[in-house]
Each structure stands twice: as structure tokens, then as C-alpha cells.
Design a protein around this motif. Structure first.
Motif, mmCIF file in Angstrom:
data_model
loop_
_atom_site.group_PDB
_atom_site.id
_atom_site.type_symbol
_atom_site.label_atom_id
_atom_site.label_comp_id
_atom_site.label_asym_id
_atom_site.label_seq_id
_atom_site.Cartn_x
_atom_site.Cartn_y
_atom_site.Cartn_z
ATOM 1 N N GLU A 220 0.835 -1.200 0.000
ATOM 2 C CA GLU A 220 0.000 0.000 0.000
ATOM 3 C C GLU A 220 0.870 1.250 0.000
ATOM 4 O OE1 GLU A 220 -2.815 -0.029 3.181
ATOM 5 O OE2 GLU A 220 -3.751 -1.907 2.548
ATOM 6 N N ILE A 222 1.930 5.032 0.881
ATOM 7 C CA ILE A 222 1.780 6.146 1.823
ATOM 8 C C ILE A 222 2.812 7.192 1.455
ATOM 9 C CG2 ILE A 222 0.863 4.800 3.758
ATOM 10 C CD1 ILE A 222 3.692 4.954 4.996
ATOM 11 N N LYS A 244 4.814 -0.928 3.706
ATOM 12 C CA LYS A 244 4.236 0.040 2.771
ATOM 13 C C LYS A 244 5.255 0.445 1.706
ATOM 14 C CE LYS A 244 0.492 0.067 5.192
ATOM 15 N NZ LYS A 244 0.112 1.173 6.070
ATOM 16 N N ARG A 331 -3.396 -0.084 -3.087
ATOM 17 C CA ARG A 331 -2.483 -1.229 -3.178
ATOM 18 C C ARG A 331 -1.925 -1.299 -4.597
ATOM 19 N NH1 ARG A 331 -0.705 -5.535 -0.582
ATOM 20 N NH2 ARG A 331 -0.378 -7.494 -1.684
#
Length: 350
Positions: A220, A222, A244, A331
Motif C-alpha cells: 500500500e 503512503i 508500505k 495497493r
């Protein structure tokens, strides 16, 4: 963009009187992220809200242009009550700006929230946002630069996927407008690959990507603006970095300051947790005079290469005319050798 003012303003946020229940802050877990929450989809003809969480807008025509852009995209526009307010360099008081965001999330007619501009001041609002309200009314939030504070706080507190991309007063050229339509109207599983145009050169010079460490990884996203992101260190408004893919960009920062901020992420343990790394553009980040400086190449070699994770730099993310619209919390699969990343699944409610 005066990010020196932003850093000073962070300390003031602690003195603010909360407008929402303290439970919203107490419920936060520093270094943790709520379960992922998808926003409702957007369609032509829907209503979007313009809000101004950061710096005041100097010219009324900027608001008019932002309204015209949204209309050209086929959307109806609602302006927040304090959109053109001013308190010093800020677009109104903290209470007014936070109240506008809370109100637009609560407004049933509004399907998406577009930030008018960045600058500084969004971090002052974080204790004043009603995260339970936001969680119960998941909507698209679009903006970049200082809006990084909102992206990370909202994602950490609610799990909502938000979108790092052009502000309302930014450039809405054909590339950015196409990104908007593909991401929001067509809900495309985007392949984020730089547009390369050699122009009159034998080898292209613009939008080049550089592999730091090769390989592929899924995770994912960020991140956002590096200065704003690192200023959230130690607060409950920073998501968990574990596994991440971190994307960052910046503007008007000398390389030694980029080095210092990456050192902060390293010292707080964030860099050791990430699975992949994407650096966008560092616009106007020229070194100053003095006794020499580390190059950006050396800085990435010092901080990112030892992580031994897929990593590349040069993505079309940042303070540039043509920008990717990137889902914070989406994602993706990162291909550092190709200098690309792609969405693996929808970031909207079905």
C-alpha cells in the motif's frame, strides 16, 4: 511555498482547543493505521466541494478558475463557507478551516472534496477534524503539498484512501485532466508510467526515472511531501510504515535538508519498515554555497540503497505541471527496474 512557517506552526497546534471529542485523538494509535476504507465513487454531474485547509488564496480569480475547471470536468461545485477567509497567511482561523472540512464530509450532496491550494497550516487542523464523521462518510479528498498532513492523518485515523494530486488552483493541463477522468470517472486500474518525450534531443532528458535498487514489490502507498510528512513525526497522525511503499516529493529544499529529513525517517524507524520506495521530483532543490554538499545521488545511496528494497526516483509526482493522481492507501505493484507502479485493485466502493 513557505515550509519554514509550516514547521513553526506545528508546535502551535498543541495549544488549540479541540472542536471535536477528545476521543478522536485518544483513539489514535501512533504508528498504526486503521483498516482500509474506500471512498464512494465519483461520476460526471456529481457535486464536489472546494475547501482551503492551508494558505489563503491571494486572488479571487484563482477561486473562479478552480470552479471553472471543475465545471469543465462535468462536475457541480459547492464552495466551503470560509473558502476565501484570511487570518495572516492562513485561509481563516483553524476552527473555520477545520469546520469547513468537517462540514463537507457531512454534506450528503457532496461526493468529493478538492483542496484549493497548499502552502502551510494544514497540520494545525489535525486535532480539530472529526475522524468518526469522516469514517462514516468516506469521500474522495484530492490535493498535494501541505495537504500531505490531511492525507496521512485521515488515513492513519480512519483508513480512508485519499488522493495525492493537483489542487484546485494548480495546473489543469490535458495530462492532469486525463488523470482525473481515468482515476475518478473510469475507475481505471492505473499504470503509472512517466511520459517520455525526447523533443529535439537524441536521448530524452525530461521525466527520466533512475533505478536505485531493482526489483518488484507489492504494498500500500503512503507518503506525500517530505517536509510535511517528517513534521508529523511522533504524532498520532502518521500511518504505520510497515510493509508500505513510500512515495515522497519536495520543493525548494537544499539537498542537505533532504538528507536531514531522510535521516529523521531513518532514526524513527520508518525507513527500515518500508517494502518499496518512490521518489518523485524535488523541484528547485539546488544546493547552496559553502564547503560543498552531498549530491542527491549520494543521499539516496546513503539512505535508500542500504535498505535493499525496490526503489526508484523521478516519478511524475510533486510540484510539477504534469502530475500523477496517486491513491494514498491504494495497493500497488512497484517495478523499480521499469520505473513504474500500477494499481492492483479498485480504490472505490463497488
Amino acid at each position: 511555498m513557505d515550509k519554514r512557517q509550516f514547521i513553526k506552526s506545528c508546535a502551535l497546534a498543541a495549544t488549540l482547543v479541540p472542536l471535536v471529542s477528545c476521543a478522536n485523538v485518544i483513539a489514535a494509535h501512533s504508528g498504526r493505521t486503521a483498516s482500509r476504507l474506500l471512498p464512494v465513487a465519483l461520476n460526471p454531474g456529481d457535486t464536489v466541494a472546494l475547501v482551503s485547509p492551508s494558505k489563503a488564496t491571494d486572488h479571487k480569480i484563482d477561486v473562479q478558475i478552480a470552479e471553472e475547471v471543475m465545471a469543465a470536468l462535468g462536475l457541480n461545485v459547492k464552495t466551503a463557507p470560509h473558502l476565501t477567509a484570511r487570518r495572516g497567511h492562513l485561509a481563516g482561523t483553524d476552527a473555520e478551516r477545520a469546520g469547513d472540512i468537517n462540514a463537507m464530509f457531512a454534506d450528503k450532496d457532496v461526493r468529493a472534496i478538492i483542496c484549493l491550494r497548499g502552502g502551510s497550516g494544514a497540520a494545525r487542523l489535525l486535532p480539530l477534524l472529526d475522524y468518526e464523521l469522516i469514517r462514516n462518510n468516506p469521500k474522495i479528498l484530492l490535493g498535494y503539498s501541505d495537504i500531505t498532513a490531511l492525507h496521512n492523518a485521515i488515513h492513519a485515523q480512519t483508513g480512508l484512501v485519499t488522493f495525492h494530486g493537483p489542487n484546485g488552483t494548480g495546473s489543469w493541463n490535458s495530462f492532469n485532466a486525463d488523470q482525473f477522468r481515468r482515476v475518478f470517472f473510469e475507475r481505471e486500474l492505473m499504470q503509472y508510467q512517466n511520459v517520455i518525450d525526447a523533443k529535439d534531443e537524441l536521448a530524452p532528458r525530461q521525466n527520466r526515472t533512475i533505478t536505485i535498487t531493482g526489483g518488484k514489490v507489492q504494498g500500500e502507498l503512503i507518503g506525500g511531501n517530505l517536509t510535511v510528512l517528517t513534521a508529523l513525526a511522533g504524532s498520532p497522525y502518521l500511518p504505520d510504515f510497515s510493509g508500505k511503499i513510500l512515495f515522497i516529493e519536495d520543493v525548494e529544499e537544499a539537498p542537505y535538508r533532504v538528507d536531514r529529513m531522510l535521516s529523521t525517517l531513518k532514526l524513527m524507524g520508518a525507513l527500515d519498515k518500508i517494502a518499496g520506495f518512490i521518489f518523485g521530483e524535488c523541484t528547485d532543490c539546488s544546493p547552496g554555497g559553502g564547503y560543498g554538499w552531498l549530491t542527491m545521488d549520494q543521499i539516496f545511496d546513503d539512505h535508500i540503497k542500504p535498505l535493499n528494497i525496490p526503489a526508484y526516483r523521478g516519478a511524475m509526482i510533486g510540484h510539477i505541471k504534469q502530475q500523477f493522481i496517486v491513491p494514498v492507501g491504494g495497493r500497488v505493484e512497484l517495478d523499480a527496474d521499469a520505473g513504474t507502479f500500477r494499481l492492483l485493485e479498485s480504490v472505490f466502493q463497488s
